[in-house]
Design an enzyme around this catalytic site. Structure first.
Site, short mmCIF file in Angstrom:
data_model
loop_
_atom_site.label_atom_id
_atom_site.label_comp_id
_atom_site.label_asym_id
_atom_site.label_seq_id
_atom_site.Cartn_x
_atom_site.Cartn_y
_atom_site.Cartn_z
N TYR A 53 2.91 -5.09 9.84
CA TYR A 53 2.87 -3.64 9.78
C TYR A 53 3.98 -3.04 10.63
O TYR A 53 4.62 -2.05 10.26
CB TYR A 53 1.53 -3.10 10.28
N HIS A 111 0.86 -1.19 0.00
CA HIS A 111 0.00 0.00 0.00
C HIS A 111 0.89 1.24 0.00
O HIS A 111 0.66 2.21 0.73
CB HIS A 111 -0.95 0.00 1.20
#
Length: 352
Positions: A329, A65
């Protein structure tokens, strides 16, 4: 990176292999880490490394992303969510929100029309000092059922073995539903027209202590307009960021947040399965996007949209993906903040 546009002449299996490759290399950044397999077999470091495109990761950027733009605004809670959760975010009122529209790709210079999956990261803050972070995407379900299957998909997408992807598709038939969605779902020309879905399930706990397993979605106020893919290709490489910037400059953009409550027996641990359409839904408020800012110096740049950052009244369910995503993450965040000098267009760098 493979292009998501589909050729009608391809076999069904060939289309699924291509779709799976797109998801594996540039798809949603749902990750797998140690905890389900032994650390010797898989670690967050290995997983995040596998997300890298053929040319390697872009230093200073998110490992997936990677292309995105910041927004700020408010979440207008209507109070209806209080029957499901005691979290203050569901008490009637207005709460600061910030987030990031993004494309599910590790390429920060990706051409918008080449990326099938679009995402929205969101953080809502409340006066009690708590935060609710969420990372949503626009497909109605995830391509595979388990973190292990996702890792297999990701690994196969980077393999030079022509049989690797076929084996993954054969072993995980749920990929077919995602393949059908990717082939048939209309493309839009705007983030403002997208429905974004949590996909993973969470548990809301109300004031009496009763638990409700839920998923949530953001439904756009702007009516979706289907745009042929060949027309999107003519809009330029960054049309999504340009469009949302222009729309918000003309007026706030809104999404209604709806919470869907699972019935007993619904697959709460499997994000590849959508719940039946007749499940109870509650409209709990409205996300209002009031300002768009470039990511380089915008408020979302240093936010890790970890889906396990939750206020009291919301907790993970038996779905293993949020914990797995959290670990990946974190690894991505640590890498990119250590590389802040390489991030283009900013003299300050990312905050560690």
């Amino acid at each position: 990176m493979p292009q998501p546009q589909r050729s009608p002449g391809r076999s069904a299996l060939g289309s699924l292999v291509l779709i799976a490759a797109v998801v594996g290399v540039g798809g949603a950044a749902f990750a797998y880490t140690a905890g389900w397999l032994s650390p010797q077999r898989l670690t967050p470091e290995k997983l995040v490394s596998a997300l890298a495109p053929p040319g390697g990761p872009a230093p200073g950027h998110r490992r997936n992303h990677a292309k995105g733009i910041c927004f700020t605004g408010v979440f207008e809670s209507n109070g209806a969510g209080a029957e499901l959760s005691k979290a203050q975010v569901f008490a009637k009122g207005e709460y600061p929100a910030l987030g990031r529209f993004n494309l599910a790709t590790p390429e920060f210079k990706a051409v918008d029309a080449t990326v099938r999956v679009r995402g929205l990261g969101l953080q809502i803050s409340t006066p009690d000092g708590q935060e609710w972070r969420s990372a949503m995407i626009d497909p109605p379900f995830f391509p595979v059922a388990t973190p292990q299957a996702f890792y297999e998909l990701l690994t196969a997408s980077g393999s030079k073995d022509p049989e690797a992807m076929k084996a993954v598709v054969a072993a995980h038939p749920e990929i077919a539903a995602f393949g059908a969605w990717a082939q048939s779902a209309p493309w839009t020309g705007s983030y403002a027209e997208e429905r974004f879905n949590s996909l993973n399930s969470f548990v809301f706990t109300d004031g009496s202590g009763a638990a409700h397993t839920v998923r949530w979605s953001l439904l756009p106020a702007a009516a979706p307009v289907a745009v042929p893919h060949d027309q999107l290709e003519k809009l330029g490489p960054d049309f999504l960021e340009q469009d949302i910037t222009q729309r918000v400059a003309a007026g706030p953009q809104r999404w209604t947040m709806t919470v869907t409550v699972a019935n007993p027996g619904d697959p709460t641990a499997d994000p590849s399965k959508a719940w039946p359409a007749d499940r109870r839904t509650v409209e709990v408020g409205t996300l209002v996007v009031q300002k768009i800012e470039a990511e380089q110096d915008g408020p979302c740049r240093d936010i890790n949209f970890d889906p396990t950052v939750l206020p009291a009244g919301i907790s993970p369910s038996d779905d293993p993906f949020p914990a797995a995503r959290s670990a990946a993450y974190s690894r991505s965040y640590n890498l990119r903040t250590a590389e802040h000098d390489a991030y283009p267009g900013s003299s300050t760098g990312a905050k560690p």
